[in-house]
Motif scaffolding. Structure first.
Motif, PDB file in Angstrom:
ATOM      1  N   CYS A  83     -47.585   8.377  13.368  1.00 14.81           N
ATOM      2  CA  CYS A  83     -46.600   9.160  14.355  1.00 14.81           C
ATOM      3  C   CYS A  83     -45.592   9.997  13.489  1.00 14.81           C
ATOM      4  O   CYS A  83     -45.597   9.428  11.717  1.00 14.81           O
ATOM      5  CB  CYS A  83     -45.759   8.895  15.220  1.00 14.81           C
ATOM      6  SG  CYS A  83     -45.285   6.847  14.893  1.00 14.81           S
ATOM      7  N   GLY A  84     -44.285  10.370  14.147  1.00 14.82           N
ATOM      8  CA  GLY A  84     -43.058  11.264  12.671  1.00 14.82           C
ATOM      9  C   GLY A  84     -42.268   9.526  12.560  1.00 14.82           C
ATOM     10  O   GLY A  84     -41.877   9.569  11.240  1.00 14.82           O
ATOM     11  N   MET A  85     -42.900   8.708  12.661  1.00 14.14           N
ATOM     12  CA  MET A  85     -41.783   7.408  12.250  1.00 14.14           C
ATOM     13  C   MET A  85     -42.703   7.096  11.242  1.00 14.14           C
ATOM     14  O   MET A  85     -41.824   6.298  10.626  1.00 14.14           O
ATOM     15  CB  MET A  85     -41.434   6.432  13.569  1.00 14.14           C
ATOM     16  CG  MET A  85     -40.261   6.852  14.048  1.00 14.14           C
ATOM     17  SD  MET A  85     -38.764   7.784  13.434  1.00 14.14           S
ATOM     18  CE  MET A  85     -38.358   6.422  12.327  1.00 14.14           C
ATOM     19  N   TYR A 107     -32.369  11.616  14.551  1.00 13.87           N
ATOM     20  CA  TYR A 107     -32.934  10.817  15.182  1.00 13.87           C
ATOM     21  C   TYR A 107     -33.151   9.666  15.062  1.00 13.87           C
ATOM     22  O   TYR A 107     -32.343   8.955  14.482  1.00 13.87           O
ATOM     23  CB  TYR A 107     -34.535  10.831  15.163  1.00 13.87           C
ATOM     24  CG  TYR A 107     -35.091  10.269  16.284  1.00 13.87           C
ATOM     25  CD1 TYR A 107     -34.959   9.898  17.823  1.00 13.87           C
ATOM     26  CD2 TYR A 107     -36.456   9.516  15.656  1.00 13.87           C
ATOM     27  CE1 TYR A 107     -35.889   9.696  18.761  1.00 13.87           C
ATOM     28  CE2 TYR A 107     -37.037   9.202  16.740  1.00 13.87           C
ATOM     29  CZ  TYR A 107     -36.698   8.972  17.828  1.00 13.87           C
ATOM     30  OH  TYR A 107     -37.348   8.591  19.280  1.00 13.87           O
ATOM     31  N   GLU A 129     -32.292  15.646   8.619  1.00 13.02           N
ATOM     32  CA  GLU A 129     -32.909  16.665  10.120  1.00 13.02           C
ATOM     33  C   GLU A 129     -31.955  17.951  10.000  1.00 13.02           C
ATOM     34  O   GLU A 129     -30.813  18.281   9.810  1.00 13.02           O
ATOM     35  CB  GLU A 129     -32.552  15.879  11.190  1.00 13.02           C
ATOM     36  CG  GLU A 129     -33.251  14.292  10.958  1.00 13.02           C
ATOM     37  CD  GLU A 129     -32.601  14.171  12.761  1.00 13.02           C
ATOM     38  OE1 GLU A 129     -32.647  14.504  13.544  1.00 13.02           O
ATOM     39  OE2 GLU A 129     -33.192  12.338  12.727  1.00 13.02           O
ATOM     40  N   ASN A 156     -30.967  16.225  15.204  1.00 13.82           N
ATOM     41  CA  ASN A 156     -31.763  15.871  16.297  1.00 13.82           C
ATOM     42  C   ASN A 156     -29.916  14.631  16.808  1.00 13.82           C
ATOM     43  O   ASN A 156     -29.567  13.680  16.016  1.00 13.82           O
ATOM     44  CB  ASN A 156     -32.790  14.852  16.352  1.00 13.82           C
ATOM     45  CG  ASN A 156     -32.895  14.016  17.788  1.00 13.82           C
ATOM     46  OD1 ASN A 156     -31.449  14.623  19.427  1.00 13.82           O
ATOM     47  ND2 ASN A 156     -33.548  14.003  18.124  1.00 13.82           N
ATOM     48  N   ASP A 185     -36.457  15.874   7.943  1.00 15.41           N
ATOM     49  CA  ASP A 185     -37.171  16.240   8.742  1.00 15.41           C
ATOM     50  C   ASP A 185     -37.240  18.169   9.032  1.00 15.41           C
ATOM     51  O   ASP A 185     -36.390  18.373   9.969  1.00 15.41           O
ATOM     52  CB  ASP A 185     -36.548  15.193   9.325  1.00 15.41           C
ATOM     53  CG  ASP A 185     -37.250  14.818  10.443  1.00 15.41           C
ATOM     54  OD1 ASP A 185     -37.732  16.203  11.048  1.00 15.41           O
ATOM     55  OD2 ASP A 185     -37.315  13.583  11.690  1.00 15.41           O
ATOM     56  N   THR A 213     -38.947  18.520  12.352  1.00 15.97           N
ATOM     57  CA  THR A 213     -39.926  18.369  13.424  1.00 15.97           C
ATOM     58  C   THR A 213     -39.048  19.249  14.810  1.00 15.97           C
ATOM     59  O   THR A 213     -39.595  19.725  15.067  1.00 15.97           O
ATOM     60  CB  THR A 213     -39.237  16.692  14.474  1.00 15.97           C
ATOM     61  OG1 THR A 213     -40.109  15.870  13.229  1.00 15.97           O
ATOM     62  CG2 THR A 213     -39.977  16.637  15.516  1.00 15.97           C
ATOM     63  N   THR A 249     -45.991  14.982  17.463  1.00 13.42           N
ATOM     64  CA  THR A 249     -46.166  14.540  18.339  1.00 13.42           C
ATOM     65  C   THR A 249     -45.656  15.541  18.838  1.00 13.42           C
ATOM     66  O   THR A 249     -45.525  15.425  20.875  1.00 13.42           O
ATOM     67  CB  THR A 249     -45.074  12.518  18.561  1.00 13.42           C
ATOM     68  OG1 THR A 249     -45.751  12.256  17.677  1.00 13.42           O
ATOM     69  CG2 THR A 249     -45.373  12.677  19.980  1.00 13.42           C
ATOM     70  N   MET A 268     -50.241  11.399  19.327  1.00 16.08           N
ATOM     71  CA  MET A 268     -48.300  11.125  18.464  1.00 16.08           C
ATOM     72  C   MET A 268     -49.013  11.175  17.153  1.00 16.08           C
ATOM     73  O   MET A 268     -50.129  11.296  16.572  1.00 16.08           O
ATOM     74  CB  MET A 268     -48.205   9.461  18.066  1.00 16.08           C
ATOM     75  CG  MET A 268     -47.371   9.994  20.142  1.00 16.08           C
ATOM     76  SD  MET A 268     -47.550   7.926  19.775  1.00 16.08           S
ATOM     77  CE  MET A 268     -44.992   8.704  19.591  1.00 16.08           C
ATOM     78  N   GLY A 269     -48.269  12.261  16.040  1.00 16.21           N
ATOM     79  CA  GLY A 269     -48.868  12.398  14.825  1.00 16.21           C
ATOM     80  C   GLY A 269     -47.616  12.498  13.942  1.00 16.21           C
ATOM     81  O   GLY A 269     -46.244  13.130  14.191  1.00 16.21           O
ATOM     82  N   LEU A 277     -40.144  16.268  23.106  1.00 14.80           N
ATOM     83  CA  LEU A 277     -39.877  17.618  23.223  1.00 14.80           C
ATOM     84  C   LEU A 277     -40.949  18.375  23.034  1.00 14.80           C
ATOM     85  O   LEU A 277     -41.648  17.622  22.251  1.00 14.80           O
ATOM     86  CB  LEU A 277     -38.518  18.098  22.319  1.00 14.80           C
ATOM     87  CG  LEU A 277     -38.128  16.854  20.870  1.00 14.80           C
ATOM     88  CD1 LEU A 277     -38.821  18.133  19.740  1.00 14.80           C
ATOM     89  CD2 LEU A 277     -37.776  16.257  20.781  1.00 14.80           C
TER      90      LEU A 277
HETATM   91  C1  LIG Z   1     -36.005  14.141  14.870  1.00 17.11           C
HETATM   92  C2  LIG Z   1     -36.917  13.554  15.407  1.00 17.11           C
HETATM   93  N1  LIG Z   1     -37.823  12.708  13.487  1.00 17.11           N
HETATM   94  C3  LIG Z   1     -38.916  11.374  14.053  1.00 17.11           C
HETATM   95  C4  LIG Z   1     -39.291  11.614  15.366  1.00 17.11           C
HETATM   96  C5  LIG Z   1     -40.255  10.480  15.179  1.00 17.11           C
HETATM   97  O1  LIG Z   1     -41.098  11.329  15.761  1.00 17.11           O
HETATM   98  P1  LIG Z   1     -42.439  10.623  16.854  1.00 17.11           P
HETATM   99  O2  LIG Z   1     -41.959   9.777  18.009  1.00 17.11           O
HETATM  100  O3  LIG Z   1     -43.415  11.225  16.247  1.00 17.11           O
HETATM  101  O4  LIG Z   1     -42.631   9.022  15.808  1.00 17.11           O
HETATM  102  C6  LIG Z   1     -38.509  11.860  16.409  1.00 17.11           C
HETATM  103  C7  LIG Z   1     -38.544  11.450  17.568  1.00 17.11           C
HETATM  104  O5  LIG Z   1     -38.399  11.874  18.454  1.00 17.11           O
HETATM  105  C8  LIG Z   1     -37.701  12.860  16.006  1.00 17.11           C
HETATM  106  O6  LIG Z   1     -36.742  14.131  17.355  1.00 17.11           O
END
Ligand SMILES: Cc1ncc(COP(=O)(O)O)c(C=O)c1O
Length: 431
Positions: A101-103, A127, A170, A174, A207, A209, A231, A241-242, A375
């Motif tokens: 996932c992103g985290m 975030y 970012e 966010n 970031d 995203t 994700t 998720m990814g 999102l």
């Molecule tokens: C800007 C941003 N980075 C990272 C993430 C984390 O991603 P994940 O939910 O896939 O772990 C999010 C999740 O909302 C996000 O908005």
């Protein structure tokens, strides 16, 4: 076809055909690659097994790439490898490493760039879980995080010292949608890096995203590492998720080593769906969602219960020049994206209450807007960052990050813009 032969084709075509053939894995009779579904791999001798462990994480030389030694899914496997090859190409980096996932991608990028005693300088609007990683977890391992307003380059410069190893941002942020000037931040870093040995150099981590690689390529702008949650709009359908880190070659081995030992592995089925359904339709979806976001942002700006709209496509947007330079699709067209942030009217308490009434109205009455975090889906989602995604931040940190109690985050889907505006009109009337 060689990489050179492919070079004249446009990016949206690459996203469909890019890496659908690979020298790592033979599946020449398939138009769509099959999903690998074995957690472990047959080894024909102990010495080949040993070779696999010895070679693990080394960037493949071309002869090895033709005959890689796969050992176990957590180390490496072909479907995830194809998604990584695709991202290396679309983000234009040297190495890509996929995560669950992103985290997990963000934690890996920061942990390989830092060690106990070093520090990270981060833009203060992030975030919520990234903020939590930086305030609740990294300090436990001796990594200190300093928050600044990275639009103020003097403040940024002032926060960095001999132990700084990463600057993190970012863009767009966010939830407030601030765009940070990646090239200007990189210039500040480069001045400090001039006299530093390689291992002590500060890296810029961005970031991507909110923009997705369709609307922004941070490495081209000056970032050293890109992290992103797949994700969201890369996946596009809200079913997997990814996460991904695209980095210089010198991080190739450490990122894979981190993933091997900490876990956070993307399953092959998820990688396959992200590649086959997600990336190949990304350009279409982002274009359509961006047109919608633009229309919705203009509508909101004209509404008397809306105090402020932050959308990079609006003339009223504060960072217009940076947004127009950075948020461009691979054909050079301005692409301000699918996320809109706005604040409802009223003093702090009044706005907080109105914002809650607004999303509650949406939750119980709207057909095409859903109250939910996340999102980048086919469905339009709404949430209130102050109460939801950023609730880990206390009121003071939220206020420093520009998150207003009456702030609302909208993530456009693929519905008809007029239907989204209809639901929003009813909800604004009802709050
Ligand atoms: C800007 C941003 N980075 C990272 C993430 C984390 O991603 P994940 O939910 O896939 O772990 C999010 C999740 O909302 C996000 O908005």
């Amino acid at each position: 076809m060689t990489d050179k032969d492919k070079s004249g084709y446009r990016s949206d075509t690459h996203m469909i055909h890019g890496q659908f053939r690979t020298e790592k894995w033979e599946y020449d009779h398939h138009v769509i690659p099959p999903i690998t579904a074995s957690t472990t791999f047959r080894l024909d001798s102990a010495s080949r097994g040993r070779q696999g462990f010895v070679d693990f994480g080394e960037p493949k030389k071309s002869a090895q790439a033709m005959n890689p030694v796969y050992i176990y899914d957590r180390l490496d496997e072909p479907t995830v490898g194809m998604l990584e090859d695709l991202f290396r190409e679309i983000e234009q980096g040297e190495s890509a490493c996929a995560f669950a996932c992103g985290m997990s991608a963000i934690s890996a990028a920061l942990m390989v760039a830092c060690h106990a005693g070093s520090n990270i300088v981060a833009h203060r609007t992030l975030y919520g879980c990234t903020f939590s990683l930086m305030t609740n977890w990294l300090p436990r391992f001796g990594v200190d995080v300093r928050f600044v307003d990275a639009r103020d380059l003097d403040q940024l410069r002032g926060a960095m010292d001999g132990e700084t190893r990463a600057v993190y941002l970012e863009t767009p942020a966010n939830p407030t949608m601030e765009c940070l000037d990646v090239a200007a931040v990189k210039d500040v870093i480069e001045l400090l890096n001039r006299d530093r040995p390689g291992k002590e150099r500060i890296v810029l981590v961005a970031d991507n995203t909110f923009a997705t690689p369709w609307a922004q390529r941070p490495l081209e702008l000056g970032a050293d590492l890109v992290v992103e949650s797949l994700t969201k709009d890369v996946g596009g359908f809200g079913v997997d998720m990814g996460g991904m880190v695209v980095a210089p070659r010198r991080f190739h081995k450490s990122l894979r080593g981190f993933r091997k030992d900490f876990g956070g592995v993307l399953p092959p089925g998820g990688a396959w769906r992200l590649m086959v359904y997600g990336v190949s339709t990304l350009s279409l979806r982002v274009r359509r969602q961006t047109e919608t976001a633009w229309e919705v942002a203009r509508f909101l700006e004209g509404h008397d219960k809306v105090a402020r709209v932050s959308y990079p496509g609006l003339d009223s947007y504060a960072g217009k020049e940076v947004a127009r330079r950075q948020l461009v699709d691979p054909d050079g067209r301005f692409c301000p994206g699918f996320m809109v942030y706005f604040e409802v009217t009223g003093g702090l308490e009044e706005a907080r209450a109105r914002c809650e009434r607004l999303v509650n109205h949406i939750a119980s009455h709207s057909y095409c807007i859903t109250l939910a975090v996340s999102l980048g889906m086919t469905k339009t989602l709404v949430e209130t960052p102050g109460l939801m995604t950023h609730s880990v931040m206390d009121a003071g940190s939220q206020s420093e990050a520009g998150i207003h109690p009456g702030g609302v985050r909208l993530a456009m889907g693929l519905e008809s813009p007029s239907d989204i505006i209809r639901d929003l009109t009813e909800a604004l009337d009802g709050c």
